[in-house]
Design a protein around this motif. Structure first.
Motif, PDB file in Angstrom:
ATOM      1  N   MET A 150      -3.610   1.401   7.277  1.00  0.00           N
ATOM      2  CA  MET A 150      -3.307   2.078   6.023  1.00  0.00           C
ATOM      3  C   MET A 150      -1.801   2.026   5.784  1.00  0.00           C
ATOM      4  SD  MET A 150      -3.732   6.072   5.007  1.00  0.00           S
ATOM      5  CE  MET A 150      -5.225   6.197   5.956  1.00  0.00           C
ATOM      6  N   SER A 151      -1.416   1.610   4.605  1.00  0.00           N
ATOM      7  CA  SER A 151       0.013   1.516   4.307  1.00  0.00           C
ATOM      8  C   SER A 151       0.598   2.894   4.043  1.00  0.00           C
ATOM      9  CB  SER A 151       0.229   0.639   3.068  1.00  0.00           C
ATOM     10  OG  SER A 151       1.575   0.662   2.665  1.00  0.00           O
ATOM     11  N   THR A 152       1.860   3.078   4.481  1.00  0.00           N
ATOM     12  CA  THR A 152       2.566   4.319   4.192  1.00  0.00           C
ATOM     13  C   THR A 152       3.450   4.178   2.957  1.00  0.00           C
ATOM     14  OG1 THR A 152       4.350   3.643   5.685  1.00  0.00           O
ATOM     15  CG2 THR A 152       2.595   5.005   6.614  1.00  0.00           C
ATOM     16  N   ALA A 153       3.481   2.977   2.370  1.00  0.00           N
ATOM     17  CA  ALA A 153       4.311   2.745   1.189  1.00  0.00           C
ATOM     18  C   ALA A 153       3.762   3.529   0.004  1.00  0.00           C
ATOM     19  CB  ALA A 153       4.349   1.259   0.871  1.00  0.00           C
ATOM     20  N   PHE A 154       4.684   4.123  -0.768  1.00  0.00           N
ATOM     21  CA  PHE A 154       4.254   4.893  -1.935  1.00  0.00           C
ATOM     22  C   PHE A 154       5.390   4.859  -2.955  1.00  0.00           C
ATOM     23  CE2 PHE A 154       3.843   9.049  -4.196  1.00  0.00           C
ATOM     24  CZ  PHE A 154       2.656   8.773  -4.843  1.00  0.00           C
ATOM     25  N   HIS A 155       5.226   3.978  -3.951  1.00  0.00           N
ATOM     26  CA  HIS A 155       6.271   3.811  -4.957  1.00  0.00           C
ATOM     27  C   HIS A 155       5.608   3.766  -6.339  1.00  0.00           C
ATOM     28  CE1 HIS A 155       9.013   2.989  -1.671  1.00  0.00           C
ATOM     29  NE2 HIS A 155       8.217   2.023  -1.245  1.00  0.00           N
ATOM     30  N   PRO A 156       5.228   4.935  -6.871  1.00  0.00           N
ATOM     31  CA  PRO A 156       4.506   4.969  -8.155  1.00  0.00           C
ATOM     32  C   PRO A 156       5.242   4.258  -9.283  1.00  0.00           C
ATOM     33  CG  PRO A 156       4.441   7.112  -7.091  1.00  0.00           C
ATOM     34  CD  PRO A 156       5.387   6.283  -6.288  1.00  0.00           C
ATOM     35  N   GLN A 205       6.697   1.573  -9.203  1.00  0.00           N
ATOM     36  CA  GLN A 205       6.473   0.132  -9.097  1.00  0.00           C
ATOM     37  C   GLN A 205       5.012  -0.255  -9.312  1.00  0.00           C
ATOM     38  OE1 GLN A 205       8.042  -1.226  -5.344  1.00  0.00           O
ATOM     39  NE2 GLN A 205       9.964  -0.087  -5.589  1.00  0.00           N
ATOM     40  N   TYR A 206       4.163   0.738  -9.591  1.00  0.00           N
ATOM     41  CA  TYR A 206       2.723   0.441  -9.635  1.00  0.00           C
ATOM     42  C   TYR A 206       2.386  -0.626 -10.663  1.00  0.00           C
ATOM     43  CZ  TYR A 206      -2.291   0.777 -10.112  1.00  0.00           C
ATOM     44  OH  TYR A 206      -3.613   0.452 -10.163  1.00  0.00           O
ATOM     45  N   ASP A 207       2.861  -0.487 -11.884  1.00  0.00           N
ATOM     46  CA  ASP A 207       2.509  -1.436 -12.941  1.00  0.00           C
ATOM     47  C   ASP A 207       2.963  -2.849 -12.581  1.00  0.00           C
ATOM     48  OD1 ASP A 207       1.306   0.529 -14.484  1.00  0.00           O
ATOM     49  OD2 ASP A 207       3.135   0.967 -15.612  1.00  0.00           O
ATOM     50  N   THR A 208       4.143  -2.959 -11.997  1.00  0.00           N
ATOM     51  CA  THR A 208       4.643  -4.273 -11.591  1.00  0.00           C
ATOM     52  C   THR A 208       3.757  -4.882 -10.516  1.00  0.00           C
ATOM     53  OG1 THR A 208       6.919  -3.656 -12.119  1.00  0.00           O
ATOM     54  CG2 THR A 208       6.612  -5.511 -10.612  1.00  0.00           C
TER      55      THR A 208
END
Length: 361
Positions: free
Chosen positions: A1-7, A9-12
């Motif tokens: 499970m990834s710990t990355a969380f960058h809302p 950047q979601y659309d990109t």
């Protein structure tokens, strides 16, 4: 499970996935994919945490892939469901306060549902005995969850080892028993989109459906409403039992479920060999016009590819677009891609689910 969380950047990231899928499907003249977004946060219904001890105090920990020595200590996980986040610290505090619950506890697994149920598995590096049950039951009641204890060769179940999920698909509710340790789609909202798309792509039919890799019946239940009869196949015994229960609790009576591997289905349908597991089932009575497949990451093996090419329509859900593209090299010799879709089951990672509908040329 990834710990990355960058809302932000979601659309990109989603657009990059769409372009990647389009590039993979371009050689097959596929139409632009229908794109089904995920919620930006709190979308994941399952989560698994290791416990990391510092000065004897436990913390939830996650690790980047390939690195088991540099823990990322966390108290909340923004990608996990709100229910998981609400349970994390009360559970940990209770285990810290009670040595019976906390001693040699090394992993915690959460399974939640859109319908509000939760199951927590506590994993130990020690045998569990009756002394564990009373404090565990008290904790389960305080948290309003099902609680299971696991250690090597042991599984202590206080009440049940499952939750029941309720999904909304095309205006109808479907109920799914989800067993601890069994496979379930982690992103419930996107799973509903997947089921709705598959149902729409299937359309209304007067003939029968052959489904391979049916799992716990995730797609089987709604698709059963669009066909006269369904022959659904799955190899894993636990998944077959879950699928049987899900058919029962939803009152679905037009599905025949058999425990066969995909290559065995080919042998059975082509008359190569009989199977005792098919005793009493008249395969010649089915009139398959559509085959539905949701294979593992490796995609379809050559024998299964040959089998599915024999049907008028192929509805293919894929968890690996690269192996989907490999399979399409063969499938598009006889069929054309008329619809495709991207389902963002796993935001902030490179993983994606996709679907294609093929019709015979």
């Amino acid at each position: 499970m990834s710990t990355a969380f960058h809302p932000a950047q979601y659309d990109t990231q989603l657009n990059e996935k769409r372009e990647r899928l389009q590039t993979l499907l371009a050689p097959f003249d596929a139409p632009p994919p229908e794109v089904f977004e995920s919620a930006r946060g709190h979308f994941r219904l399952r989560a698994e945490f290791r416990l990391w001890y510092e000065a004897g105090v436990p913390y939830y920990a996650m690790f980047e892939q390939g690195d088991k020595r540099s823990p990322i200590l966390i108290e909340q996980l923004p990608i996990a469901s709100r229910q998981i986040n609400a349970l994390m610290m009360p559970l940990l505090e209770a285990c810290k306060a009670d040595p019976i619950l906390g001693r040699k506890l090394f992993q915690v697994e959460f399974l939640t549902t859109l319908s509000g149920q939760a199951l927590i598995t506590l994993c130990y590096h020690r045998p569990l005995d009756d002394s564990w049950d009373a404090p565990a039951k008290t904790l389960a009641e305080q948290l309003g969850v099902q609680l299971i204890g696991r250690s090597r060769g042991q599984k202590r179940v206080l009440q049940t080892d499952h939750v029941v999920e309720t999904l909304q698909v095309a205006g109808r509710q479907w109920h799914y028993q989800q067993i601890e340790g069994g496979f379930t789609q982690p992103n419930g909202e996107v799973n509903q989109h997947m089921l709705g798309w598959a149902l729409d792509a299937a359309g209304e039919n007067n003939d029968d459906l052959l489904e391979l890799y049916c799992g716990n019946g995730n797609f089987t239940l709604p698709l059963s409403t669009r066909f006269r009869r369904v022959l659904a196949t799955e190899l894993a015994k636990s998944s077959v039992r879950a699928a049987q229960e899900n058919l029962r609790i939803n009152g679905v009576e037009n599905v025949t479920l058999v425990r066969l591997a995909s290559e065995e289905v080919t042998q059975a349908l082509t008359g190569v060999r009989p199977f005792r597991r098919l005793q009493g089932i008249d395969l010649t009575g089915f009139e398959f016009g559509t085959v539905f497949v949701d294979p593992p990451r490796a995609g379809l093996d050559p024998a299964t590819l040959k089998l599915v090419k024999g049907y008028r329509r192929v509805l293919y859900i894929s968890c690996n677009p690269e192996t989907l593209a490999e399979n399409l090299q063969e499938l598009t010799k006889t069929h054309r891609v008329v619809r495709c879709a991207l389902f963002d089951q796993f935001p902030y990672t490179h993983h994606m689910e996709s679907g294609v509908l093929l019709e015979r040329r």
